[in-house]
Scaffold this motif. Structure first.
Motif, PDB file in Angstrom:
ATOM      1  N   GLN A  84       0.827  -1.205   0.000  1.00  0.00           N
ATOM      2  CA  GLN A  84       0.000   0.000   0.000  1.00  0.00           C
ATOM      3  C   GLN A  84       0.860   1.253   0.000  1.00  0.00           C
ATOM      4  O   GLN A  84       0.579   2.221  -0.712  1.00  0.00           O
ATOM      5  CB  GLN A  84      -0.935   0.001   1.213  1.00  0.00           C
ATOM      6  N   ASN A  88       0.892   3.945  -3.003  1.00  0.00           N
ATOM      7  CA  ASN A  88       0.474   5.303  -2.649  1.00  0.00           C
ATOM      8  C   ASN A  88       1.526   6.332  -3.030  1.00  0.00           C
ATOM      9  O   ASN A  88       1.218   7.399  -3.566  1.00  0.00           O
ATOM     10  CB  ASN A  88       0.185   5.387  -1.150  1.00  0.00           C
ATOM     11  N   SER A  92       0.886   9.103  -5.858  1.00  0.00           N
ATOM     12  CA  SER A  92       0.886  10.495  -5.416  1.00  0.00           C
ATOM     13  C   SER A  92       1.899  11.319  -6.204  1.00  0.00           C
ATOM     14  O   SER A  92       1.618  12.437  -6.642  1.00  0.00           O
ATOM     15  CB  SER A  92       1.197  10.574  -3.919  1.00  0.00           C
TER      16      SER A  92
END
Length: 317
Positions: A84, A88, A92
């Motif tokens: 994760q 992420n 991002s």
């Protein structure tokens, strides 16, 4: 590689045979922090919504190569979800500038299967998601299906390098030999950069760089790391594929599809089933496909020389 704009961020990482998501995560953080000390995503930032992130990345053209699997990262909490966190951070950062991630030699483990499934689920909803390219140790049906359904996951097949490229890649070992010796060496290892580099190291250390002296041994050199890697790769094959490898290993010459069909070792399989398994083995660089020069000109299948050597040493007994 897929088309990728200049002025974007690119990171390439070569995995070891048992690389974990955590190792890749730490290597990525180490590389990006050295690139832009003030731009590294913290865990709290990377877990936030991509539109709300305050991360700033350099707009200049950047290209990084990291082949050190021992890259260190800061100590992480034991409960950290590295899959994760990695997804992420990449997603991002891609909101600020185009991002291309290249992962080579990924192991075929359950952890990486889950990673790719989560990657596809997240990025299919993102118009500016990063591109993820990878070479895989083993082509599987589930992976091919994922790649076919995702615009942000790319798989490619690495072909062997030719004579000219081999001389460039092995320049630091200062090997000596005429073009015929070079060509024989490249052909012997089917242009595999990894096998050629490891063999070049041996030739440089024990044969004073003389390719011909090594070739006079008339044997294929397989170092311990290569043997272990191929042993793990072969062991991970499906049962039917192991039977196909066994049948090819017993034959001193490549076999046609009809000859493989008649082999009792393989068992009862349809022609298409055999072809699918053979294609998977070829994609894994365990077997090669050739055509004879005589009148029958039939397609034949055989083990790659390095694979045959390891198979005879480890599995034949």
């Amino acid at each position: 590689f897929p088309s990728h704009d200049r002025g974007s961020l690119c990171w390439r990482y070569v995995c070891e045979s048992k690389a974990t998501v955590q190792e890749v995560y730490q290597a990525w953080q180490s590389w990006y922090q050295n690139l832009d000390p003030n731009g590294l995503l913290s865990e709290s930032e990377s877990g936030a919504n991509a539109e709300d992130t305050s991360t700033q990345a350099s707009a200049a053209d950047k290209d990084g190569t990291d082949t050190d699997s021992g890259a260190s990262g800061t100590a992480e909490d034991a409960t950290t979800d590295y899959t994760q966190e990695l997804i992420n951070q990449w997603c991002s950062l891609s909101q600020q500038e185009p991002l291309l991630i290249c992962l080579d030699d990924l192991p075929n483990t359950l952890e990486w299967q889950k990673f790719f499934q989560q990657w596809v689920a997240v990025t299919e909803k993102m118009p500016q998601a990063p591109k993820l390219c990878c070479t895989y140790a083993a082509k599987t049906t589930w992976l091919a299906s994922l790649a076919a359904s995702s615009a942000r996951l790319y798989l490619w097949e690495c072909e062997g390098i030719d004579l000219a490229m081999a001389q460039v890649c092995l320049a630091k070992w200062q090997l000596k030999g005429d073009l015929s010796h070079w060509q024989t060496l490249v052909d012997l290892y089917r242009g595999s950069p990894r096998h050629l580099r490891r063999t070049a190291d041996l030739i440089g250390n024990l044969f004073n760089g003389q390719i011909n002296e090594f070739l006079l041994l008339d044997e294929i050199y397989v170092d311990e790391a290569t043997q272990q890697q191929l042993k793990e790769q072969i062991s991970a094959c499906e049962p039917v594929q192991l039977k196909l490898l066994a049948a090819l290993a017993k034959s001193k010459t490549p076999l046609t599809l009809s000859q493989l069909t008649q082999t009792q070792t393989v068992g009862k399989l349809s022609v298409m089933e055999r072809l699918n398994h053979l294609e998977s083995l070829r994609w894994q660089n365990l077997i090669e496909v050739s055509r004879t020069s005589n009148s029958d000109s039939q397609t034949r299948y055989g083990l790659i020389p390095v694979v045959r050597e390891v198979y005879q040493q480890v599995f034949a007994s």
